[in-house]
Every structure is written in structure tokens, then in C-alpha cells.
Design an enzyme around this catalytic site. Structure first.
Site, mmCIF file in Angstrom:
data_model
loop_
_atom_site.group_PDB
_atom_site.id
_atom_site.type_symbol
_atom_site.label_atom_id
_atom_site.label_comp_id
_atom_site.label_asym_id
_atom_site.label_seq_id
_atom_site.Cartn_x
_atom_site.Cartn_y
_atom_site.Cartn_z
ATOM 1 C CG HIS A 1 -55.531 -10.667 -2.133
ATOM 2 N ND1 HIS A 1 -56.323 -11.578 -2.412
ATOM 3 C CD2 HIS A 1 -54.885 -10.256 -3.419
ATOM 4 C CE1 HIS A 1 -56.276 -11.707 -3.839
ATOM 5 N NE2 HIS A 1 -55.530 -10.843 -4.293
ATOM 6 C CG LEU B 1 -46.603 -4.785 -3.595
ATOM 7 C CD1 LEU B 1 -45.327 -4.842 -2.462
ATOM 8 C CD2 LEU B 1 -47.421 -3.446 -3.185
ATOM 9 N NE ARG B 2 -50.797 -4.796 -10.872
ATOM 10 C CZ ARG B 2 -51.636 -5.552 -10.934
ATOM 11 N NH1 ARG B 2 -51.400 -6.737 -11.077
ATOM 12 N NH2 ARG B 2 -53.108 -5.335 -11.012
ATOM 13 C CG ASP C 1 -54.319 -13.484 -7.049
ATOM 14 O OD1 ASP C 1 -55.464 -13.811 -6.366
ATOM 15 O OD2 ASP C 1 -54.334 -12.315 -7.318
ATOM 16 C CG ASP D 1 -57.803 -8.358 -5.623
ATOM 17 O OD1 ASP D 1 -56.633 -8.449 -5.837
ATOM 18 O OD2 ASP D 1 -58.616 -9.082 -6.192
ATOM 19 N N GLY E 1 -59.602 -5.000 -11.694
ATOM 20 C CA GLY E 1 -59.119 -4.748 -10.531
ATOM 21 C C GLY E 1 -59.207 -3.243 -10.283
#
Lengths: 427, 310
Positions: free
Chosen positions: A59, A62-63, A151, A304, A323
Site C-alpha cells: 500500500h 507513488l503519485r 482507496d 500507506d 498522510g
């Protein structure tokens, strides 16, 4: 050719916990045994080290594509290797969303060029994560999607979820569920409790998570699909998963280092690096989640990993992005806080950090058996180092663990038989 | 006496001794305010910036006049409510303002904890004039000062705070301050406007206003924001008033000399009857005057040459 000598090999996939040598050639593990001698092989001295299968993080974010200012696939896989992870599964909330083969292919192609961590894309359950129409799961899986998830968007309509769960069986796909009732969430930004009351921040009760875990488990039972519950943070969630497992539901679950180590008390002072979703909970939840992990109700640890730019975190708490980054701290955090303290043994550590996530994703990783790809983490069990976010390879420096002294850092990382990390840098 | 901590972000940043000292100075300031020459220029050559991200008439003008009576240069900056997507970040605003070399920055902001961002980015001392639903320390100081003037002390008093506790920074600061000075506090609101864990603050929690005000020495009424009804927090203004308005009948349940307070601005006929607001037990107007005295006291103790920290 490489010969890893005298390390303590910990590999639950073959019941191994012994000082032995590993012979690696052609990217594969060739042989494990005592006092191996191979002419011409490079000797890697692993005396005093733990030698285990490379960690697997199921999880991460990586954007790329879309949010390259937060992270790219390159910086993400560099961070993974730096943290001891040789395989990562990345969430589809990119821009464009990973809901089409072209995006999955692009992610896989880029990742393959770097020869660092293997990247397993997770595709969206619904097109554009809109929670309405299901994606082409069959084609996506054939292209390489290892699982499906909306997600943080959480499929809110149970009818849509039912269709997705039913359809997923056609491809024997795994659905990963971030469980969150958006309507009940409202404007909540942290756990609901005495801390949120004192800080004047809108609270998120455990039920935001528990209700959707209960729903998704009921629907998994109805449909017979495989479901994985992401980042379980509540005592109630652990109980629900335990009961579903006992009922034969095909469910697995993960939790995160931050939910295992921090509570809502960390939010005092409004450090936005404590703003995560699901939120940091109460101590009783933290203990229940660890208990669940110890008993195998929760199968594994996933980070995450959620990198954000500085300006997205250096703001008022309510406006800050959710996050924390996790790839470069998870291994030593779990080692220091659980293995060093005797709460988890070395087998359990390798199981939750590597073996189980590989099994859940049905990828041929998390093992050092002969004939498998040589993805190996050599971990230094004793050397103490400080978490220094500025030294992260990840673009995201958003960690609540900065300054913490930890042991169990990666000493060397071998990917497909190649030394990719040693002497504190990527090779 | 100076204030030990650099910033006043939460009332708990002050010790009880410091609070008592602020009250002592505030009493002196009241004679200054009552005099013909209101200049008491202990802050001459000092500058104070009022940075307001939310509309405010009384708190902002109270701080402004307090600074001017003390001889400081006071500048008001009204910023439109900050948002992540538009405008300058709070961090950048803070860094910019700090280069104007203010001695004290007074900020009001809609987000709880926003002052942490400000304080981390400025050399000036920061005074919180209200942040989200978190704290409004100077309101609590003036409330405590007003009660002390009327009752001698807060020790053993029964104080009821009634209204939208959930969204109230005044309530959170009052609870801490009232308890620190020895009062018993009861919070009263409809359940939808009460924080989930209010009882853990060391107070009595009730949804029944009659119970809350019974034998009270002080009743603090809070303003109900009418937008809360639109958000579905309570069914109608009519129903709210029926159960949570301070009426003559309810006030009669309190002690005969019970003080009636309100941080303002008031909604007449909704949370408090007009007759009571104007009546003999009301100290609402004195709160405004005491607010000025308390803020002058605080600024003189935090902004003067002799009181520098660092």
C-alpha cells in the site's frame, strides 16, 4: 555471482532460521546451505546480520502520473529500496486515475527502467474513482494490475460495490477496501475523543471505519470475492475481521506502522505530520490492532506511504493533506518497537513485512527459496541510527518519526541478484 | 511581572499567578480608562499588529484601542479567510508580517491550531484572539476578571455555560480558567452541539438547561450561530429558543445574585431574552469594559521593554 556468507537467514516460507550462506547467480537464488564455496563469486559478508526476503509494501502512493511534485515513480522506488522494500504495490489515485490499461502500462514501464523495487500497480475499482461504473477489471488484471481499490474514495454505494465484488470473481481479482463512511466522516480531521474535544478539531469516531468494514465483510460473504481491508485502525475493526475469518470470508487485512505506534495524543501541538486517514486512534485501539497483528487476524504491515510537498503540510491542521511517508522508516520502526522488545519474533517480523503481503497479492516474492528471484534484505539488527527526513530519497519528508533513534536499518539490499543498496547509499 | 511564555495561544499557557497578576494590572488600567487622559504610554515605540482572518468588531477594536491607549502603534490587517487553494499561505503571511518588526501579533483565525503555524514563523510574541473551536484566552480572562470583581473570587462558585459548546472557543478557554480558579462548571447544550467527550474536561454535562442553571452563581450564555441550523445541528430556532433560551423563569432557578454573562454579540430572544440582557443581573456591558482593561494589562505585560523574553 554473489555469495552471502554467515548471515542469520530468516525465511518462514521454508521454515529457515539459521546461520547459512546464500548463493545468488543470474538474478536468482541458486542455493542455500552451510559453508558454501563458489569459485569466482563476490563474497558478501553478512556476519551478525539478518538476511530475509526483501520487504513487500502492498500500500503505497507513488503519485506519478499527475502529482510529480509529491513523488515520482523513480523517487518512490529509490525510497523503497532505501527502506528495504524490494516490491511495492501502488494505489490508483493518480491523475489520470489508474483505471485504464494505458496508465497501468505506463507505471510498469517506468518502474521497470530503474531496476530498483518492483512496482505492482493497483487499478481503480470504479472509473475515475467516481464510485459509479466498474472498471475493465479483466483487461486491467491481464495488463498487470495486482489488485483493485478506490482507496481513499471508498465505494459509497453498496449496489455498486456488490457489482464490483461479483464481477471481480471473473478475474479472481483482489479488492482492497479503505473503509470510510464519508457521510459520517463529515468534516472530521482527527480521532474523536478528549483530544479532539480539547483541541477544537472536528472528530472522526471509530464507527466511520467500523461500519464500512462490517458492510464490506458482509458483502464479501455474500459475493464470495476476495477482499483486503486496508489500514485497520480500530479495535472494532480487528474484531470484525476476526469474526469474518472465522466465518470463512476470504478476507485479509493490513495495518500501518503509525497506527501501531502512535495515538491521538500525538496530535497535541497540531503537528500536521500526525494527520492521517484513518486517524491516529486511542491507546486501546492501538493495543488491539497490535494484538490482532500478533494473532494473525491482521495479516501484515503496509505503510500507506503518502508523500506530500512541504507546502501541503505546513498549513493549518484542518487544511493539511492527509498522510505520512512510510517506506524509509517502516522496517526499523517495527524492528525497534516490536522485535527488539520481544513482542514479535524474527519469523513474525518477516511474515508481516514480506511473506504475507506477497501471498495476499499472489506475487512470487517474500521468499528465499532456490529458484526464486533474489530480492534480499540484509538488515543490521543492532546499529542505532536517527530518522533524518532530509536524507529520505522520497520527495515527501512528512513523517511524525523524525529524530527518533531506531535499530534494524537495512544494511544492504539486493534486487534481482544485484546489490542496489549498501554503505548507506543506492548503488 | 512579565509573562513567562513567549506566546499566549491557549489559556493554559498562563500560570494562576500570572492570571492574578494580569487582574491586578487590569484594575490599574480601569482607572486609566476612567480618567481624562487615557494615554498610559508604556508601549511607546512598540508596535502591535492585529491580524484578523475572521470578522470581529469587539475583540479587534478592544485590542486596537488597548494598544493605542498604551502608546503602541497598532495596525489592523484583515485577511480574507485563508484557504489552501487561494491566496497566500499563513506561513508566508507570518514571515512577511514579522519583517515589519512588530512586537506583538494578535491573530484571530477560523482554523483550530492556526496560531501554532504563526508562532513558529515569527519572532514577535503571539496573542490568540480566537482560533476555530479551540481557544479564546483573552475572553476567558475578561470573564474571570469580571466574575472576580463581582464575587471576590471564583472559588466554589457554580458556573453554567450554555449554548453551542461544540463550536465554542470561549467555552474551552472558560472551562480551563474557571476550573483553575476553583469553580464548578456545568456545560449545557443540545447533544448535537456538545463535544463527544465534554465530560472528560472535568465538568458536569447536561442537556437540560433548568438543571444547568439551578443554584448557579454565574450563567455564561453563548451565541448560537444561525448557520448551525442550516447545517442540521438543531431543528429550528424556535425549538432551540424553547429549550436553551435564558428566560426569566429559568433565571429564577439560579441564585438570586446570579450574574448573567455573554461574550456577544447577542441574539435577543434566541439564546437570551432582551429583558435579561438589559437587566440588573446582566454584566454583559461590563464585560466589554473589562475586556479592554484586561487586554491593556496583557499587552503591557507582553509588549513592554521590561518584559522581553529571549
Amino acid at each position: 555471482m554473489m555469495l552471502i556468507k554467515n548471515g542469520l537467514i530468516v525465511d518462514p516460507s521454508q521454515g529457515l532460521h539459521e546461520v547459512q550462506d546464500i548463493f545468488v547467480a543470474d538474478g536468482m537464488i541458486q542455493k542455500i546451505g552451510k559453508d558454501l564455496v563458489v569459485e569466482g563469486a563476490e563474497i558478501v559478508d553478512a556476519s551478525g546480520m539478518i538476511v530475509m526476503p526483501g520487504a513487500v509494501d502492498m500500500h503505497v502512493h507513488l503519485r506519478e502520473p499527475g502529482d510529480e511534485h509529491k513523488e515520482t515513480i523513480l523517487t518512490g522506488v529509490q525510497a523503497a529500496i532505501h527502506g528495504g522494500f524490494t516490491s511495492v504495490a501502488c494505489m490508483p489515485n493518480t491523475n489520470p486515475v489508474a483505471d485504464h490499461e494505458a496508465v497501468i502500462e505506463s507505471i510498469m514501464f517506468k518502474a521497470s527502467k530503474y531496476g530498483l523495487a518492483d512496482v505492482y500497480p493497483i487499478a481503480a475499482i470504479t472509473k475515475n474513482l467516481a464510485g459509479e461504473e466498474i472498471t475493465e477489471m479483466g483487461l486491467l488484471k491481464r495488463t498487470g494490475a495486482v489488485a483493485f481499490s478506490d482507496d481513499g474514495k471508498t465505494v459509497q454505494h453498496t449496489g455498486v460495490l456488490r457489482r464490483a465484488m461479483d464481477y471481480s470473481k471473473m478475474a479472481n481479482a483482489l479488492l482492497i477496501s479503505h473503509c470510510e463512511d464519508k457521510e459520517l466522516l463529515g468534516s472530521g480531521v482527527m480521532n474523536e475523543g478528549i483530544v479532539s474535544t480539547e483541541l477544537g478539531l472536528a472528530g472522526i469516531p471509530n464507527e466511520v471505519e467500523d461500519l464500512i468494514i462490517a458492510r464490506d465483510l458482509a458483502m464479501a460473504k455474500l459475493t464470495g470475492c476476495r477482499v483486503h481491508i486496508a489500514h485497520v485502525s480500530t479495535a472494532g475493526g480487528v474484531e470484525l475481521v476476526a469474526k469474518a475469518k472465522a466465518d470463512g470470508v476470504k478476507v485479509t487485512a493490513e495495518t500501518t506502522p503509525h497506527h501501531l505506534l502512535l495515538t491521538d495524543e500525538a496530535v497535541r501541538g497540531y503537528d500536521t505530520n500526525t494527520k492521517v486517514n484513518p486517524p491516529l486512534r486511542k491507546e486501546e485501539d492501538r493495543l488491539a490492532v497490535f494484538e490482532g497483528l500478533k494473532k494473525g487476524i491482521i495479516d501484515c504491515v503496509a505503510t500507506d506511504h503518502a508523500p506530500h510537498a512541504q507546502q501541503e503540510k505546513e498549513v493549518e491542521y484542518a487544511y493539511a493533506a492527509n498522510g505520512v511517508v512510510g517506506l524509509e522508516t517502516a522496517v526499523p520502526l517495527i524492528w525497534t518497537n516490536f522485535v527488539k522488545k520481544g513482542l514479535l519474533n524474527e519469523e513474525e517480523f518477516v511474515t508481516i513485512m514480506s511473506r504475507r503481503p506477497a501471498e495476499i497479492l499472489q506475487i512470487d516474492k517474500g521468499t528465499l527459496q532456490a529458484g526464486k528471484m533474489a530480492d534480499i534484505l540484509i538488515l543490521n539488527p543492532d546499529q542505532e541510527k536517527t530518522v533524518e527526513p532530509q536524507k529520505f530519497y522520497s520527495k515527501g519528508k512528512n513523517t511524525p518519526f523524525g529524530g527518533m533513534k531506531l535499530t534494524g536499518w537495512p544494511e544492504m539490499v539486493i534486487k534481482a541478484g544485484k546489490m542496489v543498496y549498501r554503505d548507506e547509499k543506492l548503488v | 511581572m512579565a509573562i513567562a511564555k513567549k506566546d499566549l495561544l491557549s489559556l493554559s499557557d498562563l500560570s494562576v499567578d500570572e492570571i492574578q497578576e494580569i487582574f491586578a494590572v487590569a484594575r490599574e488600567m480601569k482607572t486609566v480608562i476612567a480618567g481624562e487622559d487615557k494615554k498610559h504610554p508604556v508601549l511607546r515605540g512598540r508596535s502591535v499588529i492585529n491580524l484578523f482572518y475572521e470578522n470581529s468588531t469587539r475583540t479587534r477594536s478592544s485590542f486596537e484601542i488597548a494598544g493605542k491607549y498604551l502608546g503602541a502603534d497598532v495596525v489592523n490587517i484583515s485577511a480574507s479567510s485563508s484557504s489552501v487553494t487561494k491566496g497566500e499561505s499563513l506561513k508566508d503571511t507570518a514571515k512577511t508580517i514579522d519583517r515589519l518588526a512588530p512586537d506583538v501579533i494578535i491573530m484571530r483565525h477560523g482554523a483550530s491550531g492556526a496560531h501554532e503555524v504563526l508562532a513558529q514563523n515569527v519572532k514577535a510574541r503571539v496573542i490568540n484572539a480566537g482560533d476555530g473551536a479551540h481557544q479564546h484566552p483573552t475572553q476567558a480572562l475578561l470573564d474571570m476578571f469580571t466574575i472576580t470583581e463581582k464575587k471576590g473570587s471564583l472559588e466554589g462558585l457554580k458556573i453554567a455555560i450554555v449554548g453551542d459548546i461544540l463550536h465554542s472557543r470561549v467555552a474551552r478557554s472558560d472551562v480551563w480558567g474557571f476550573r483553575a480558579l476553583g469553580a464548578d462548571v456545568t456545560l449545557c447544550a443540545p447533544p448535537t452541539l456538545m463535544p463527544s467527550h465534554a465530560a472528560d474536561l472535568g465538568v458536569t454535562v447536561t442537556y437540560d438547561m433548568n438543571e444547568a442553571v439551578k443554584d448557579a452563581d454565574v450563567i455564561v450564555m453563548l451565541r448560537i450561530q444561525l448557520e448551525r441550523q442550516k447545517a442540521g445541528m438543531f431543528p429550528s430556532v424556535r425549538e432551540y429558543a424553547a429549550f436553551y433560551c435564558l428566560t426569566e423563569e429559568r433565571l429564577a432557578l439560579a441564585k438570586p445574585d446570579c450574574l448573567v454573562m455573554h461574550p456577544g454579540p447577542i441574539n435577543r430572544g434566541i439564546e437570551i431574552s432582551g429583558e435579561i440582557a438589559d437587566g440588573v443581573q446582566s454584566v454583559i456591558d461590563e464585560q466589554v469594559e473589562n475586556g479592554l482593561a484586561v487586554r491593556m494589562a496583557l499587552l503591557s505585560m507582553m509588549g513592554g521593554y521590561q518584559n522581553d523574553v529571549n
